[in-house]
Design an enzyme around this catalytic site. Structure first.
Site, PDB file in Angstrom:
ATOM      1  N   ARG A   1      -3.738   0.253 -10.973  1.00  0.00           N
ATOM      2  CA  ARG A   1      -4.597   0.567  -9.824  1.00  0.00           C
ATOM      3  C   ARG A   1      -3.896   1.558  -8.880  1.00  0.00           C
ATOM      4  O   ARG A   1      -4.188   2.738  -8.887  1.00  0.00           O
ATOM      5  CB  ARG A   1      -4.988  -0.747  -9.096  1.00  0.00           C
ATOM      6  CG  ARG A   1      -6.188  -0.589  -8.159  1.00  0.00           C
ATOM      7  CD  ARG A   1      -5.875   0.036  -6.832  1.00  0.00           C
ATOM      8  NE  ARG A   1      -4.922  -0.739  -6.045  1.00  0.00           N
ATOM      9  CZ  ARG A   1      -4.384  -0.310  -4.914  1.00  0.00           C
ATOM     10  NH1 ARG A   1      -4.699   0.883  -4.422  1.00  0.00           N
ATOM     11  NH2 ARG A   1      -3.511  -1.049  -4.258  1.00  0.00           N
TER      12      ARG A   1
ATOM     13  N   HIS B   1       5.444  -4.550  -0.562  1.00  0.00           N
ATOM     14  CA  HIS B   1       4.994  -3.422  -1.387  1.00  0.00           C
ATOM     15  C   HIS B   1       5.833  -2.221  -0.980  1.00  0.00           C
ATOM     16  O   HIS B   1       5.583  -1.604   0.053  1.00  0.00           O
ATOM     17  CB  HIS B   1       3.494  -3.190  -1.129  1.00  0.00           C
ATOM     18  CG  HIS B   1       2.897  -2.106  -1.958  1.00  0.00           C
ATOM     19  ND1 HIS B   1       2.082  -2.378  -3.034  1.00  0.00           N
ATOM     20  CD2 HIS B   1       2.983  -0.758  -1.884  1.00  0.00           C
ATOM     21  CE1 HIS B   1       1.684  -1.226  -3.590  1.00  0.00           C
ATOM     22  NE2 HIS B   1       2.211  -0.235  -2.898  1.00  0.00           N
TER      23      HIS B   1
ATOM     24  N   HIS C   1       7.987   1.430  -1.432  1.00  0.00           N
ATOM     25  CA  HIS C   1       7.951   2.761  -2.035  1.00  0.00           C
ATOM     26  C   HIS C   1       9.356   3.336  -2.023  1.00  0.00           C
ATOM     27  O   HIS C   1      10.139   3.075  -1.116  1.00  0.00           O
ATOM     28  CB  HIS C   1       6.988   3.668  -1.264  1.00  0.00           C
ATOM     29  CG  HIS C   1       5.547   3.408  -1.586  1.00  0.00           C
ATOM     30  ND1 HIS C   1       4.528   4.188  -1.118  1.00  0.00           N
ATOM     31  CD2 HIS C   1       4.952   2.459  -2.354  1.00  0.00           C
ATOM     32  CE1 HIS C   1       3.364   3.731  -1.578  1.00  0.00           C
ATOM     33  NE2 HIS C   1       3.593   2.675  -2.320  1.00  0.00           N
TER      34      HIS C   1
ATOM     35  N   CYS D   1       3.714   9.593  -3.868  1.00  0.00           N
ATOM     36  CA  CYS D   1       3.471   9.205  -2.483  1.00  0.00           C
ATOM     37  C   CYS D   1       2.295  10.018  -1.966  1.00  0.00           C
ATOM     38  O   CYS D   1       2.351  11.248  -1.936  1.00  0.00           O
ATOM     39  CB  CYS D   1       4.706   9.467  -1.622  1.00  0.00           C
ATOM     40  SG  CYS D   1       4.415   9.058   0.113  1.00  0.00           S
TER      41      CYS D   1
ATOM     42  N   ASN E   1       5.566   4.535  -5.582  1.00  0.00           N
ATOM     43  CA  ASN E   1       5.815   3.117  -5.838  1.00  0.00           C
ATOM     44  C   ASN E   1       7.179   2.840  -6.480  1.00  0.00           C
ATOM     45  O   ASN E   1       7.622   3.568  -7.369  1.00  0.00           O
ATOM     46  CB  ASN E   1       4.737   2.583  -6.790  1.00  0.00           C
ATOM     47  CG  ASN E   1       3.383   2.535  -6.125  1.00  0.00           C
ATOM     48  OD1 ASN E   1       3.242   2.011  -5.027  1.00  0.00           O
ATOM     49  ND2 ASN E   1       2.368   3.079  -6.787  1.00  0.00           N
TER      50      ASN E   1
END
Ligand code: MG
Length: 313
Positions: A25, A220, A222, A253, A262
Site C-alpha cells: 500500500r 512508522h 522513514h 519520500c 519507508n
C-alpha cells in the site's frame, strides 16, 4: 549467510516484535511504476509466504486519486480466494464511502489516515486539524459496528515541511482523540523522516505520561535522513512492539523527490534477528521477494540488506 547476523540479546528489549508490512500500500502508492493486479497479488502472497502476518494490502481511495492502486477491488477479490494462512490484510479507507466498499469486499481491518498538523490536514484531507475528527467519526463508528478493527495513521508526528518541529503534546492530543473515536491502534508517522532517537523517546514517553496504551502504538519510520533503524531501536527501548516497514524500502519520500522513504523491512528484520527478537519472518524469503519485485519495478531495491545480498551474489 544463514548464520548471520550473529545474535546478541540486549536486556530490556521485547522478545517479539510485530512487523506491520506496508509495502503493497504505502510502498506501491509512492512508486512511479504501476504494477498489474496479478503482480500485486503475487507480492502479497510472497510476503505472507515469508512469514509476515500483517500486510496492508491496498487502499480504497478514489481510483483517480492514486492510479497506482486503482485496481484495489480486483486485488482484494483475488486475495480472498488465496490460501494465505493466518494473515491480517488491513486496507486503507479515506471515508465512509471507502468503508462501505471495504465491508462489501469482506475486509476485516481498516486504516484511516490522519494528521498531527493543521497544514498537512488541510493539504491532504482538505480539512483543518479539528475538522478531521468529524470526518473520521462516522467511518470509525460504522467500522466498529461492522466488527472491523481500525488503525489510525497519524502523519507528521515529528516534523512537518510547512510547520517545522511538531510539539509532542500536539501529537498526543491528536492520538488521544483518535483513541476516543474508537481506533484500536495508532501508527505514529515520521512522514518526512526527520525523527532522531531522543525525539522518539520523548514522544513515546509523552504518550505514556498521558496514560495512553503503548501496546496500541506503532511507529512508522522513514529513512530519509538515515535515522530509520536508530529510531526503531529507540522505539524498542521505549516499549514499542509494533513497527511499520516496507519490503525492499518501497515508496520514496513523497515530500523529497528522489529521497529514501519507508524503512526497509529487510533492514529492520536484520537488526531484530541480530538482537534475537522474534518476528516470524524468513529473511531469505523476504529478500528473494524484493529481488523478484525489482524486475517488475525496473529498478533495484533501496534496502541496504537487499543490496548487500545482491552484491554478494
Ligand atoms: Mg510511509
Amino acid at each position: 549467510m544463514p548464520d548471520l547476523p550473529a545474535v546478541s540479546v540486549r536486556p530490556g528489549l521485547p522478545s517479539e516484535v510485530r512487523i506491520f508490512e506496508v509495502g503493497p500500500r504505502d510502498g506501491l502508492q509512492n512508486e512511479s511504476a504501476v504494477l498489474p493486479a496479478e503482480v500485486k497479488v503475487a507480492f502479497v502472497e510472497r510476503l505472507a509466504g515469508a512469514g509476515l502476518r500483517t500486510i496492508e494490502a491496498t487502499s480504497l481511495v478514489r481510483p483517480d486519486r492514486i492510479p497506482q492502486l486503482a485496481d484495489a477491488e480486483q486485488v482484494l477479490t483475488a486475495l480472498a480466494s488465496r490460501q494465505l494462512g493466518e494473515v491480517d490484510l488491513p486496507v486503507l479507507v479515506p471515508n465512509l464511502r471507502g468503508l462501505e466498499r471495504a465491508v462489501a469486499l469482506g475486509v476485516e481491518h481498516i486504516a484511516i489516515f490522519g494528521s498531527a498538523t493543521d497544514t498537512f490536514a488541510r493539504r491532504n484531507l482538505n480539512r483543518g486539524l479539528e475538522e478531521q475528527f468529524a470526518m473520521f467519526a462516522p467511518t470509525v463508528a460504522r467500522a466498529r459496528e461492522a466488527g472491523l478493527r481500525v488503525r489510525a495513521y497519524v502523519s507528521m508526528c515529528f516534523g512537518d515541511p510547512w510547520e517545522g518541529r511538531v510539539p509532542v503534546e500536539k501529537v498526543v492530543a491528536v492520538g488521544n482523540r483518535l483513541f476516543d473515536l474508537g481506533a484500536d491502534e495508532l501508527s505514529i508517522g515520521d512522514t518526512i523522516g526527520v525523527a532522531t532517537p531522543g525525539h522518539v523517546h520523548e514522544l513515546v514517553g509523552a504518550f505514556v505520561d498521558a496514560g495512553l496504551p503503548v501496546d496500541r502504538l506503532a511507529l512508522h519510520l522513514h529513512d530519509t535522513y538515515g535515522q530509520g533503524l536508530a529510531n526503531a531501536y529507540a522505539a524498542l527501548e521505549a516499549g514499542i512492539t509494533t513497527l511499520d516497514a516496507s519490503a525492499g524500502g518501497l515508496g520514496g519520500c513523497p515530500f523529497a523527490r528522489g529521497a529514501t522513504g519507508n524503512l526497509a523491512t529487510e533492514d529492520l528484520v536484520w537488526m531484530l534477528d541480530g538482537l534475537g527478537i522474534a518476528t516470524g519472518v524468513d529473511l531469505d524469503a523476504l529478500i528473494a521477494t524484493s529481488r523478484w519485485l525489482e524486475g517488475h519495478l525496473g529498478r533495484p531495491s533501496v534496502s541496504r540488506v537487499v543490496r548487500a545480498r545482491a552484491a554478494a551474489g
